[in-house]
Design a protein around this motif. Sequence first.
Motif, PDB file in Angstrom:
ATOM      1  N   ASN A   8       1.452  -9.919  -5.535  1.00 16.81           N
ATOM      2  CA  ASN A   8       0.684  -8.690  -5.323  1.00 16.81           C
ATOM      3  C   ASN A   8       0.204  -8.562  -3.873  1.00 16.81           C
ATOM      4  O   ASN A   8      -0.952  -8.838  -3.552  1.00 16.81           O
ATOM      5  N   TYR A  10       1.322  -6.077  -0.107  1.00 13.47           N
ATOM      6  CA  TYR A  10       2.065  -4.900   0.328  1.00 13.47           C
ATOM      7  C   TYR A  10       3.510  -5.289   0.645  1.00 13.47           C
ATOM      8  O   TYR A  10       3.763  -6.177   1.443  1.00 13.47           O
ATOM      9  N   GLY A  11       4.454  -4.623  -0.004  1.00 14.90           N
ATOM     10  CA  GLY A  11       5.868  -4.929   0.190  1.00 14.90           C
ATOM     11  C   GLY A  11       6.408  -5.969  -0.769  1.00 14.90           C
ATOM     12  O   GLY A  11       7.587  -6.328  -0.690  1.00 14.90           O
ATOM     13  N   PHE A  61      -5.428  -5.864  -1.681  1.00 14.35           N
ATOM     14  CA  PHE A  61      -4.246  -4.997  -1.775  1.00 14.35           C
ATOM     15  C   PHE A  61      -4.382  -4.041  -2.953  1.00 14.35           C
ATOM     16  O   PHE A  61      -4.091  -2.847  -2.837  1.00 14.35           O
ATOM     17  N   TYR A  65      -4.519  -0.164  -1.969  1.00 12.02           N
ATOM     18  CA  TYR A  65      -3.291   0.590  -2.282  1.00 12.02           C
ATOM     19  C   TYR A  65      -3.112   0.677  -3.805  1.00 12.02           C
ATOM     20  O   TYR A  65      -2.174   0.076  -4.361  1.00 12.02           O
ATOM     21  N   VAL A  67      -2.069   3.068  -5.818  1.00 14.70           N
ATOM     22  CA  VAL A  67      -0.823   3.706  -6.262  1.00 14.70           C
ATOM     23  C   VAL A  67       0.340   2.732  -6.114  1.00 14.70           C
ATOM     24  O   VAL A  67       1.154   2.558  -7.033  1.00 14.70           O
ATOM     25  N   GLU A  68       0.414   2.094  -4.935  1.00 15.10           N
ATOM     26  CA  GLU A  68       1.483   1.123  -4.695  1.00 15.10           C
ATOM     27  C   GLU A  68       1.401  -0.039  -5.689  1.00 15.10           C
ATOM     28  O   GLU A  68       2.421  -0.558  -6.156  1.00 15.10           O
ATOM     29  N   TYR A  69       0.161  -0.431  -6.019  1.00 12.56           N
ATOM     30  CA  TYR A  69      -0.035  -1.523  -6.975  1.00 12.56           C
ATOM     31  C   TYR A  69       0.482  -1.138  -8.362  1.00 12.56           C
ATOM     32  O   TYR A  69       1.175  -1.924  -9.010  1.00 12.56           O
ATOM     33  N   LEU A  71       2.743   1.123  -9.073  1.00 12.36           N
ATOM     34  CA  LEU A  71       4.202   1.202  -8.995  1.00 12.36           C
ATOM     35  C   LEU A  71       4.825  -0.200  -9.033  1.00 12.36           C
ATOM     36  O   LEU A  71       5.882  -0.410  -9.649  1.00 12.36           O
ATOM     37  N   LEU A  72       4.160  -1.147  -8.370  1.00 10.15           N
ATOM     38  CA  LEU A  72       4.640  -2.536  -8.366  1.00 10.15           C
ATOM     39  C   LEU A  72       4.595  -3.121  -9.766  1.00 10.15           C
ATOM     40  O   LEU A  72       5.528  -3.816 -10.191  1.00 10.15           O
ATOM     41  N   ARG A  75       7.413  -1.778 -11.688  1.00  7.99           N
ATOM     42  CA  ARG A  75       8.660  -2.439 -11.298  1.00  7.99           C
ATOM     43  C   ARG A  75       8.763  -3.820 -11.960  1.00  7.99           C
ATOM     44  O   ARG A  75       9.831  -4.216 -12.439  1.00  7.99           O
TER      45      ARG A  75
END
Length: 224
Positions: A8, A10-11, A61, A65, A67-69, A71-72, A75
């Motif tokens: 967890n 970014y990226g 993180f 972030y 939204v990114e979390y 989405l991760l 995934r």
Amino acid sequence: GFNFYVGNHYGAPGTYTYLKGISNSPSGQIKSSVLQAKKITGEEVGLSQASTYWFGRGMRFVKKYPVEYLLLQGRKFLLFWNSQEIGQNIDYSFSRRFSSLLSLPFFSFGIIAPLAWLGFIFSLRRRAGDILLPGMFLFAYMTSIIIFFVSARYRLPAIPFVIIFSSYGVSSFIRLCFPKINKAVWLYVVLLIAAFVCVNMDLSPVDEKEYLAWSHNMLGKVYQ
């Protein structure tokens, strides 16, 4: 804490990733994660404090972030159900060629997983109490994996429960077809095809050439 950060940040791809300044070996990883935490904070830290530090970085993180979390996590959910065996030290597909047992035409995860999704849908619709406990275990176990990162060897204990739902999906589907085909059968056929496509998508972020080199290196150690 460190493993939480690995899965967890970014990226992050949702699988294990090698981080700059961190050793690849299990014992070296523990030592170098402590040294990195000490270097960044400028304080003397032990194992517990280092774990807290890395967990804190992972949580930053999540908060910065969101939204990114999310989405991760989505995934990682798909990676957990993906047909590919995501190796960490040993590549399953590479190892199969050296094992007479693994070379047998067993049902692959890419076949049983879509059927398990079908079984899960049937169990919800019929409120099948007899598979409630396997369902609860499977959900809890999957959650405990995707909180961190997905790897084939961590997914392995869930397979017997996936097979239970897969068997339930097959038997429920057969009951729809005999003695007379139920009209709802075509809906389940569409759902099964959609599940099969989702499960068999190529989602693995692993560099195949790099991993093949790693596999040959491991094989060389075996021969040595």
